[in-house]
Scaffold this motif. Sequence first.
Motif, PDB file in Angstrom:
ATOM      1  N   HIS A  48      28.708  20.654  28.306  1.00 48.47           N
ATOM      2  CA  HIS A  48      29.214  20.478  26.940  1.00 48.47           C
ATOM      3  C   HIS A  48      30.459  21.339  26.831  1.00 48.47           C
ATOM      4  N   ILE A  49      31.569  20.707  26.515  1.00 48.53           N
ATOM      5  CA  ILE A  49      32.841  21.438  26.514  1.00 48.53           C
ATOM      6  C   ILE A  49      33.419  21.540  25.103  1.00 48.53           C
ATOM      7  N   TYR A  50      33.795  22.747  24.764  1.00 49.80           N
ATOM      8  CA  TYR A  50      34.434  23.053  23.480  1.00 49.80           C
ATOM      9  C   TYR A  50      35.793  23.687  23.768  1.00 49.80           C
ATOM     10  N   PHE A  51      36.569  23.870  22.715  1.00 49.02           N
ATOM     11  CA  PHE A  51      37.876  24.518  22.870  1.00 49.02           C
ATOM     12  C   PHE A  51      37.840  25.882  22.183  1.00 49.02           C
ATOM     13  N   SER A  52      38.164  26.921  22.952  1.00 44.91           N
ATOM     14  CA  SER A  52      38.174  28.288  22.400  1.00 44.91           C
ATOM     15  C   SER A  52      39.201  28.372  21.286  1.00 44.91           C
ATOM     16  N   ASP A  53      40.273  27.594  21.429  1.00 44.81           N
ATOM     17  CA  ASP A  53      41.188  27.398  20.311  1.00 44.81           C
ATOM     18  C   ASP A  53      41.808  26.019  20.423  1.00 44.81           C
ATOM     19  N   GLU A  54      42.250  25.510  19.284  1.00 48.96           N
ATOM     20  CA  GLU A  54      42.861  24.175  19.285  1.00 48.96           C
ATOM     21  C   GLU A  54      43.982  24.154  18.261  1.00 48.96           C
ATOM     22  N   ARG A  55      45.017  23.426  18.606  1.00 51.25           N
ATOM     23  CA  ARG A  55      46.146  23.256  17.693  1.00 51.25           C
ATOM     24  C   ARG A  55      45.846  22.070  16.770  1.00 51.25           C
ATOM     25  N   LEU A  56      46.219  22.206  15.488  1.00 51.50           N
ATOM     26  CA  LEU A  56      45.872  21.156  14.523  1.00 51.50           C
ATOM     27  C   LEU A  56      46.916  20.046  14.550  1.00 51.50           C
ATOM     28  N   VAL A  57      46.824  19.259  15.592  1.00 51.21           N
ATOM     29  CA  VAL A  57      47.696  18.102  15.829  1.00 51.21           C
ATOM     30  C   VAL A  57      46.785  16.971  16.302  1.00 51.21           C
ATOM     31  N   PRO A  58      47.275  15.722  16.262  1.00 56.95           N
ATOM     32  CA  PRO A  58      46.432  14.634  16.779  1.00 56.95           C
ATOM     33  C   PRO A  58      46.079  14.870  18.255  1.00 56.95           C
ATOM     34  N   LEU A  59      44.973  14.280  18.665  1.00 53.31           N
ATOM     35  CA  LEU A  59      44.459  14.567  20.012  1.00 53.31           C
ATOM     36  C   LEU A  59      45.349  14.029  21.135  1.00 53.31           C
ATOM     37  N   ASN A  60      46.266  13.116  20.782  1.00 52.40           N
ATOM     38  CA  ASN A  60      47.182  12.632  21.826  1.00 52.40           C
ATOM     39  C   ASN A  60      48.562  13.274  21.717  1.00 52.40           C
ATOM     40  N   HIS A  61      48.667  14.327  20.903  1.00 53.65           N
ATOM     41  CA  HIS A  61      49.950  15.028  20.721  1.00 53.65           C
ATOM     42  C   HIS A  61      50.174  15.969  21.902  1.00 53.65           C
ATOM     43  N   PRO A  62      51.444  16.102  22.362  1.00 50.06           N
ATOM     44  CA  PRO A  62      51.687  16.991  23.509  1.00 50.06           C
ATOM     45  C   PRO A  62      51.216  18.436  23.286  1.00 50.06           C
ATOM     46  N   LYS A  74      52.726  31.950  17.893  1.00 57.82           N
ATOM     47  CA  LYS A  74      53.089  31.025  18.980  1.00 57.82           C
ATOM     48  C   LYS A  74      52.977  29.617  18.416  1.00 57.82           C
ATOM     49  N   PRO A  75      54.025  28.795  18.535  1.00 62.83           N
ATOM     50  CA  PRO A  75      53.924  27.445  17.976  1.00 62.83           C
ATOM     51  C   PRO A  75      52.857  26.613  18.705  1.00 62.83           C
ATOM     52  N   PRO A  76      52.280  25.605  18.084  1.00 63.22           N
ATOM     53  CA  PRO A  76      52.465  25.245  16.682  1.00 63.22           C
ATOM     54  C   PRO A  76      51.689  26.191  15.745  1.00 63.22           C
ATOM     55  N   PRO A  77      52.113  26.268  14.472  1.00 66.99           N
ATOM     56  CA  PRO A  77      51.550  27.272  13.569  1.00 66.99           C
ATOM     57  C   PRO A  77      50.102  27.038  13.139  1.00 66.99           C
ATOM     58  N   ARG A  78      49.693  25.771  13.023  1.00 67.28           N
ATOM     59  CA  ARG A  78      48.336  25.504  12.495  1.00 67.28           C
ATOM     60  C   ARG A  78      47.345  25.360  13.652  1.00 67.28           C
ATOM     61  N   ARG A  79      46.320  26.158  13.612  1.00 64.89           N
ATOM     62  CA  ARG A  79      45.343  26.188  14.699  1.00 64.89           C
ATOM     63  C   ARG A  79      43.959  26.521  14.170  1.00 64.89           C
ATOM     64  N   ILE A  80      42.950  26.250  14.991  1.00 63.80           N
ATOM     65  CA  ILE A  80      41.640  26.882  14.764  1.00 63.80           C
ATOM     66  C   ILE A  80      41.322  27.703  16.001  1.00 63.80           C
ATOM     67  N   SER A  81      40.409  28.655  15.831  1.00 60.05           N
ATOM     68  CA  SER A  81      40.064  29.529  16.957  1.00 60.05           C
ATOM     69  C   SER A  81      38.632  30.011  16.840  1.00 60.05           C
ATOM     70  N   PHE A  82      38.038  30.304  17.992  1.00 61.85           N
ATOM     71  CA  PHE A  82      36.793  31.072  18.013  1.00 61.85           C
ATOM     72  C   PHE A  82      37.127  32.433  17.401  1.00 61.85           C
ATOM     73  N   SER A  83      36.206  32.972  16.608  1.00 65.39           N
ATOM     74  CA  SER A  83      36.389  34.330  16.074  1.00 65.39           C
ATOM     75  C   SER A  83      35.844  35.336  17.095  1.00 65.39           C
ATOM     76  N   LEU A  84      36.202  36.592  16.922  1.00 69.86           N
ATOM     77  CA  LEU A  84      35.647  37.626  17.820  1.00 69.86           C
ATOM     78  C   LEU A  84      34.119  37.665  17.752  1.00 69.86           C
ATOM     79  N   PRO A  85      33.506  37.565  16.537  1.00 67.22           N
ATOM     80  CA  PRO A  85      32.038  37.558  16.515  1.00 67.22           C
ATOM     81  C   PRO A  85      31.438  36.420  17.350  1.00 67.22           C
TER      82      PRO A  85
END
Length: 256
Positions: A70-84, A180-191
């Motif tokens: 099962h794979i997750y992303f430790s962080d992800e940029r808030l862009v469409p999934l086919n965006h560079p 670091k661009p792009p500005p909008r992201r989600i991320s795992f928190s330290l907890p």
Amino acid sequence: MSDVEVFSYAKTETLAATLGKYILRLQNEVLLKNEVFTVSVSGGSLVKVLQLALIEDPEISKKIHWEKWHIYFSDERLVPLNHPDSNYKLFHDKVLAPLSDAQVAGPEVFTINESLVHSGDDATDVKIAEEYQSLLPKSLSFDLILLGLGPDGHTASLFPGHQGLKVEDKWIFNINDSPKPPPRRISFSLPLISKAKNIAFVAEGAGKAPVIKKIFEDQSSGLPGELVNDLPNIPIKWFVSNDAIAGAPIIVSMFE
Ligand SMILES: O=C(O)[C@H](O)[C@@H](O)[C@H](O)[C@H](O)COP(=O)(O)O
């Protein structure tokens, strides 16, 4: 202080071969007890190393039970999934597409809800983070979190001095002012990262040397990479190139 070990190599190929052995060993240990192996990946140069380690290495690749990952992303940029800029796209192109070309059953991959990325207002981005949080494994305890390290010491989308470092009440949070661009992201928190069973950093190149030196020299630098390194009771491995640790007070281990 965690149990931290550093493995260092002159060439990416050797680093990738060792990373592959490390991941394979963890996969096998976990699948002896559990049905699935839960892993999170970051973006950046890590993904190319994963491609070398897990897809292009013929010995390792045939032993990876992708269908149980099962794979997750430790962080992800808030862009469409086919965006560079998408971390999912990078992982798709380097890992998932070659698997599908070879007709290998792939992993289950947990992505952001891309139908929400277009609005750009903070309330919707909060919702993206909450939805992603709701997909996390129930235990919240990843078998392996794979991280990169930026030259400023950021890891996942935890940036030095940024309010994201202080998040305590969320497992996944959003930001709209990433340095670091792009500005909008989600991320795992330290907890959330602190609940991992294993953490591995991959960092290559002389550009990382000053910050790695700081992280290992000063256990109160407050740099995100250092805060992760200091998490208690988690085996933390660093897979680095020789030039990335030049000048750092590090005793290199042999991978056995
Ligand atoms: O989405 C992101 O921006 C990444 O997850 C980020 O945290 C990355 O891992 C580091 O910036 C290191 O990137 P490099 O290895 O390419 O330097």
